[in-house]
Design an enzyme around this catalytic site. Structure first.
Site, mmCIF file in Angstrom:
data_model
loop_
_atom_site.group_PDB
_atom_site.id
_atom_site.type_symbol
_atom_site.label_atom_id
_atom_site.label_comp_id
_atom_site.label_asym_id
_atom_site.label_seq_id
_atom_site.Cartn_x
_atom_site.Cartn_y
_atom_site.Cartn_z
ATOM 1 N N ASN A 115 0.860 -1.175 0.000
ATOM 2 C CA ASN A 115 0.000 0.000 0.000
ATOM 3 C C ASN A 115 0.899 1.229 0.000
ATOM 4 O OD1 ASN A 115 -1.804 2.066 0.403
ATOM 5 N ND2 ASN A 115 -2.321 1.507 2.503
ATOM 6 N N ASP B 106 -1.821 -2.756 9.571
ATOM 7 C CA ASP B 106 -2.859 -3.743 9.853
ATOM 8 C C ASP B 106 -3.980 -3.711 8.820
ATOM 9 O OD1 ASP B 106 -1.779 -4.862 12.284
ATOM 10 O OD2 ASP B 106 -2.211 -2.931 13.219
#
Length: 353
Positions: A48, A109
């Site tokens: 990401n 996470d």
């Protein structure tokens, strides 16, 4: 997706690329007796680039030369950058179906949460197109996010070099995954902690302030306290009888121990013991959190009055008086409002650890 150390190809949609290169020894498993050769491992790194306000993308670029030096001679290294929400789910499913040896989440996470959900489809684990393939796809993690709470349960730091060395070593362990269901809704999976009411509401608000780094958790908690009211909840554990728990402030279902940027909320949980730890905070006021915050962070809060802990394989949670306002989240992702059911899938994923 980009495969490093091979032909560089960019795809508009998720696609797993298998490089046509000579086989080399597998660094995680010895060649079977009598075998004349072994194939290179295909490892997909899902990154990401916007994670942690862009820090994940910047750190990843710096990490690539070391990654190539440690893995490139034995592995087909495939890089895939996510472009938005749920993209990592699609990439993971495609990689597993095409036979990847491992899918590694690079980020926090939230990225790990999406990758874990990509291991499932239609209520079942995703499988390879070639049903005769002997290996299953493993899950890996390079923690580079804002929170990286899941990694804390294993004692892992945010040092990406350490994470790469774990991948090189190739040790694996079966881990549990939680599954969340709601009547008329899709199944949802979590690997860390699912939580209900105040903590979930705080997480919902914190997600809007991630540009402030770890401070987002403090801002989210402060915002969640405005207008908060403790609520009576009905809870059924392990298909037993319904029980009413009055004035619930927060209910946390831990497959692992930490959430909220380092709070050790379910200190007895571990993702390989086949059960959840359920922690219930009752009738907490704002000043209770200030007075007991250190206990929540170091995991000694289970001795505090109005804090209950129990093990569970499954748990159903409903409101006593329906308000449709009790927040639910898992791994920091907002999932709507009660009611929800939570159950555990023991040892369902093989993780590099």
């Amino acid at each position: 997706m980009v495969c490093l150390g091979m032909a560089v190809v960019s795809m508009a949609k998720p696609s797993f690329l298998r490089a046509e290169q000579p086989s080399a020894s597998d660094i995680s498993a010895a060649t079977s007796p009598g075998s004349s050769s072994s194939r290179r491992r295909d490892i997909v790194f899902i990154v990401n680039p916007q994670g942690a306000n862009g820090r994940t993308g910047r750190e990843w670029k710096k990490l690539l030369p070391y990654l190539r030096s440690r893995l490139g001679s034995d592995c087909n290294i495939c890089e895939s950058l996510t472009s938005g929400p749920s993209h990592a789910i699609d990439i993971t499913r495609e990689a597993i179906r095409e036979g990847a040896d491992a899918v590694v989440a690079v980020g926090g996470d939230g990225t790990l949460h999406e990758v874990v959900n990509g291991f499932f489809w239609g209520g079942k684990p995703v499988t390879k197109h070639d049903s005769k393939a002997p290996r299953t796809t493993s899950l890996g993690l390079i923690p580079l996010g804002t929170g990286s709470d899941f990694a804390r349960t294993f004692g892992w730091t945010n040092d990406p070099v350490d994470a790469i060395e774990r991948i090189v070593k190739g040790s694996r362990s079966r881990i549990d995954v939680g599954v969340i269901s709601k009547e008329g809704g899709d199944l949802h999976y979590f690997i860390n902690v699912a939580d209900i009411h105040l903590s979930a509401k705080a997480g919902f608000h914190a997600s809007k302030y991630k540009r402030f780094g770890s401070l987002c958790y403090v801002i989210g908690a402060l915002q969640a306290f405005f207008g908060h009211q403790n609520q009576d909840l009905k809870i059924k554990v392990n298909d037993g009888e319904w029980e009413v728990y009055p004035k619930v402030t927060a209910l946390c279902i831990g497959n692992a121990q930490f959430f909220g940027g380092g709070m050790r909320i379910t200190p007895n949980a571990h993702p390989s013991n086949g059960k959840f730890e359920v922690v219930i905070l009752q009738d907490f006021k704002w000043y209770d959190f200030l007075m007991k915050l250190h206990k929540l962070y170091n995991g000694t809060h289970l001795s505090v009055n109005n804090v209950l802990s129990r093990s569970a394989f499954s748990i159903e949670v409903e409101e006593v008086v329906g308000t449709n306002s009790i927040y639910v989240q898992s791994d920091g992702e907002h999932l709507g409002f009660l009611p929800h059911n939570f159950s555990i899938l023991p040892g369902v994923i093989n993780m590099i650890c």
